[in-house]
Design a protein around this motif. Sequence first.
Motif, PDB file in Angstrom:
ATOM      1  N   ASN A 109       0.800  -1.225   0.000  1.00  0.00           N
ATOM      2  CA  ASN A 109       0.000   0.000   0.000  1.00  0.00           C
ATOM      3  C   ASN A 109       0.834   1.277   0.000  1.00  0.00           C
ATOM      4  OD1 ASN A 109       0.892   0.138   2.618  1.00  0.00           O
ATOM      5  ND2 ASN A 109      -1.051  -0.521   3.520  1.00  0.00           N
ATOM      6  N   ALA A 110       2.121   1.170   0.246  1.00  0.00           N
ATOM      7  CA  ALA A 110       2.953   2.377   0.223  1.00  0.00           C
ATOM      8  C   ALA A 110       4.324   2.008  -0.342  1.00  0.00           C
ATOM      9  CB  ALA A 110       3.097   2.940   1.635  1.00  0.00           C
ATOM     10  N   GLY A 111       5.071   3.029  -0.718  1.00  0.00           N
ATOM     11  CA  GLY A 111       6.410   2.791  -1.262  1.00  0.00           C
ATOM     12  C   GLY A 111       6.377   2.056  -2.590  1.00  0.00           C
ATOM     13  N   VAL A 112       5.355   2.358  -3.387  1.00  0.00           N
ATOM     14  CA  VAL A 112       5.173   1.657  -4.660  1.00  0.00           C
ATOM     15  C   VAL A 112       5.759   2.495  -5.799  1.00  0.00           C
ATOM     16  CG1 VAL A 112       3.483   0.658  -6.242  1.00  0.00           C
ATOM     17  CG2 VAL A 112       3.120   0.524  -3.758  1.00  0.00           C
ATOM     18  N   GLU A 113       6.516   1.832  -6.675  1.00  0.00           N
ATOM     19  CA  GLU A 113       7.136   2.513  -7.818  1.00  0.00           C
ATOM     20  C   GLU A 113       6.913   1.688  -9.084  1.00  0.00           C
ATOM     21  OE1 GLU A 113      11.087   4.625  -6.100  1.00  0.00           O
ATOM     22  OE2 GLU A 113      11.107   2.442  -6.003  1.00  0.00           O
ATOM     23  N   VAL A 114       6.916   2.390 -10.216  1.00  0.00           N
ATOM     24  CA  VAL A 114       6.761   1.710 -11.498  1.00  0.00           C
ATOM     25  C   VAL A 114       8.033   1.897 -12.311  1.00  0.00           C
ATOM     26  CG1 VAL A 114       5.446   1.615 -13.650  1.00  0.00           C
ATOM     27  CG2 VAL A 114       4.254   1.989 -11.487  1.00  0.00           C
ATOM     28  N   ASP A 115       8.462   0.806 -12.926  1.00  0.00           N
ATOM     29  CA  ASP A 115       9.680   0.808 -13.733  1.00  0.00           C
ATOM     30  C   ASP A 115       9.325   1.284 -15.148  1.00  0.00           C
ATOM     31  OD1 ASP A 115      11.863   0.200 -15.306  1.00  0.00           O
ATOM     32  OD2 ASP A 115      12.246  -1.738 -14.356  1.00  0.00           O
ATOM     33  N   ILE A 116       9.695   2.540 -15.431  1.00  0.00           N
ATOM     34  CA  ILE A 116       9.445   3.094 -16.768  1.00  0.00           C
ATOM     35  C   ILE A 116      10.776   3.268 -17.475  1.00  0.00           C
ATOM     36  CG2 ILE A 116       8.460   5.014 -18.092  1.00  0.00           C
ATOM     37  CD1 ILE A 116       6.546   5.529 -15.791  1.00  0.00           C
ATOM     38  N   ARG A 117      11.023   2.421 -18.462  1.00  0.00           N
ATOM     39  CA  ARG A 117      12.282   2.446 -19.213  1.00  0.00           C
ATOM     40  C   ARG A 117      13.497   2.471 -18.273  1.00  0.00           C
ATOM     41  NH1 ARG A 117       8.647   5.458 -22.310  1.00  0.00           N
ATOM     42  NH2 ARG A 117       9.153   7.443 -21.338  1.00  0.00           N
ATOM     43  N   GLY A 118      13.433   1.629 -17.235  1.00  0.00           N
ATOM     44  CA  GLY A 118      14.585   1.491 -16.350  1.00  0.00           C
ATOM     45  C   GLY A 118      14.624   2.483 -15.206  1.00  0.00           C
ATOM     46  N   LYS A 119      13.706   3.450 -15.194  1.00  0.00           N
ATOM     47  CA  LYS A 119      13.683   4.444 -14.127  1.00  0.00           C
ATOM     48  C   LYS A 119      12.497   4.143 -13.199  1.00  0.00           C
ATOM     49  CE  LYS A 119      13.022   9.354 -13.710  1.00  0.00           C
ATOM     50  NZ  LYS A 119      12.257  10.369 -14.435  1.00  0.00           N
ATOM     51  N   LEU A 120      12.748   4.115 -11.878  1.00  0.00           N
ATOM     52  CA  LEU A 120      11.660   3.846 -10.941  1.00  0.00           C
ATOM     53  C   LEU A 120      10.946   5.149 -10.588  1.00  0.00           C
ATOM     54  CD1 LEU A 120      13.317   1.157  -8.655  1.00  0.00           C
ATOM     55  CD2 LEU A 120      11.393   0.835 -10.224  1.00  0.00           C
ATOM     56  N   VAL A 121       9.662   5.201 -10.901  1.00  0.00           N
ATOM     57  CA  VAL A 121       8.869   6.421 -10.697  1.00  0.00           C
ATOM     58  C   VAL A 121       7.816   6.137  -9.620  1.00  0.00           C
ATOM     59  CG1 VAL A 121       7.381   8.132 -11.801  1.00  0.00           C
ATOM     60  CG2 VAL A 121       9.195   7.004 -13.128  1.00  0.00           C
ATOM     61  N   PRO A 122       7.720   6.993  -8.582  1.00  0.00           N
ATOM     62  CA  PRO A 122       6.744   6.748  -7.525  1.00  0.00           C
ATOM     63  C   PRO A 122       5.298   6.892  -8.021  1.00  0.00           C
ATOM     64  CG  PRO A 122       7.845   8.860  -7.187  1.00  0.00           C
ATOM     65  CD  PRO A 122       8.540   8.193  -8.336  1.00  0.00           C
ATOM     66  N   VAL A 123       4.429   6.031  -7.514  1.00  0.00           N
ATOM     67  CA  VAL A 123       2.995   6.117  -7.829  1.00  0.00           C
ATOM     68  C   VAL A 123       2.205   5.995  -6.528  1.00  0.00           C
ATOM     69  CG1 VAL A 123       3.140   5.214 -10.176  1.00  0.00           C
ATOM     70  CG2 VAL A 123       2.904   3.616  -8.272  1.00  0.00           C
ATOM     71  N   ARG A 124       0.974   6.477  -6.556  1.00  0.00           N
ATOM     72  CA  ARG A 124       0.086   6.365  -5.392  1.00  0.00           C
ATOM     73  C   ARG A 124      -0.937   5.273  -5.626  1.00  0.00           C
ATOM     74  NH1 ARG A 124      -3.418  10.507  -5.052  1.00  0.00           N
ATOM     75  NH2 ARG A 124      -2.703  11.607  -6.905  1.00  0.00           N
ATOM     76  N   LEU A 125      -1.178   4.456  -4.595  1.00  0.00           N
ATOM     77  CA  LEU A 125      -2.289   3.513  -4.636  1.00  0.00           C
ATOM     78  C   LEU A 125      -3.555   4.260  -4.255  1.00  0.00           C
ATOM     79  CD1 LEU A 125      -0.110   1.289  -4.721  1.00  0.00           C
ATOM     80  CD2 LEU A 125      -1.578  -0.036  -3.200  1.00  0.00           C
TER      81      LEU A 125
END
Lengths: 132, 361
Positions: free
Chosen positions: B330-346
């Motif tokens: 539920n927290a500390g979630v990131e998405v791997d976009i072209r090798g870069k980890l970008v934070p997202v909100r649930l």
Amino acid sequence: MNEIPGDLKFMKSHEWARVEDNGNVTIGISDHAQGLLGDLVYVELPSVGDEVKAGTACAVVESVKAASDVYAPVSGEVLAVNSALGDKPETINEDAYGEGWIFVVKPSNLAEESEELLDPDAYAESIEDDEH
Amino acid sequence: MTNKTILNDAHRALGAKMVDFGGWDMPLNYGSQIEEHHAVRRDAGMFDVSHMTVVDLHGTRTRDFLRHLFANSVDKLKTRGKALYSCMLNERGGVIDDLIVYFLSEDFFRVVVNAATHDKDLAWIEKQARAFEVQVAERADLAMIAVQGPNARAKVQSLLSPATREAAAKVGKFAAVEGDGLFIARTGYTGEDGYEIIVAEKDAVALWSKLKDADVAPAGLGARDTLRLEAGMNLYGQDMDETITPWEAGLAWTVSLEPGRDFIGRAAIEKQKADGVSRTLVGLVMDEKGVLRHGQRVATPQGDGEILSGTFSPTLGKAIAFARVPAGANAGVEVDIRGKLVPVRLVKYPFVRDGKACEGI
């Protein structure tokens, strides 16, 4: 389809390059390419000062539909990027060859590399081949 | 072979960009997907959804049959015309398809299933129907147009005879009425009010033209996808399939576990629920620029997950997605976009309802 300006050179992968009077090269994607991508919603720009190499990916354009790499038509140092695209990526849809430019490089090997690029007629032909 | 709906020529005449969708030649957009999206959120748009499969079920034991076939309970359907959203599960609890079923009379129910799953759905329904002596009739003679948006109902009503207009104006959400040769359901896949209209193929082109003349904007599958994701609605094949149970697809709300009803897949999903469900579907919003897309890796402290449906939300001006992640993330979630980890909100979805961003989005 829109008229392709005569002073542009193209890659088969749909990037255009214009050699300006001062010798720098402005780069964007073709009107045909923006049509294929549809509404653009995000442009990932290179950084000023980056060294780019001809034929390698150095920016990304994203439409609602897909993300697509933008390849450098020529090698050189990035002198300027079109940061207005950050808020208005749809400028590329509206004016691909003008206000929708993506970045400018100071070319390091222009004479040789421009040989590899297509003139407008050859590019128009390559688009037609794609469609058949 | 590519299938064409009866409206294919109409789409082409409007300059639609056509794509293959589940074996059908369908309009992706008629110019700008984003403008079509906004037309639906702000006024009224229409979609050709004739590729979807209408199946009529007849027989005295039809209700019994559907109690067995669907994970949601058709016993909720008490009034003629009322509709229900449900999953149809296999014995392992995996989702064969999601669908809408309409109660028309005790010996007549109508089901609308997805286009891409046409063959396996019909084979499954026919196989299960035999024991209940229910007749399964695919209605390939029918077309379907979804008219959606805040002004959609008024614009449709303006085209109807007085009696049908009155009935259509009165029909409640998730229910259907018939009149003027039309089956008019107050359902949809956009998060806006509106109708899905089932019409005889021979009358579909004329209806499309009349809607066009009433300033209903033609909208393609591209806008349909961004609208349904904003509305928090699952897409079969992307958000769930036969290897995924309703618990893992955010569809628990569609499962009815009332005592004494032995539907297909019940034992398997009850066991999974008792054992603990290890994966869950969540909504994501990315505040940074960029676009979330199907297949991107989602990194959480509990382990990796992946984006199922992801897009740029034209209403919110930022990227949104459905992701399947380990339970408890539920927290500390990131998405791997072209090798870069970008934070997202649930976030709790829907992301958008009735034209506006939902709270917390």
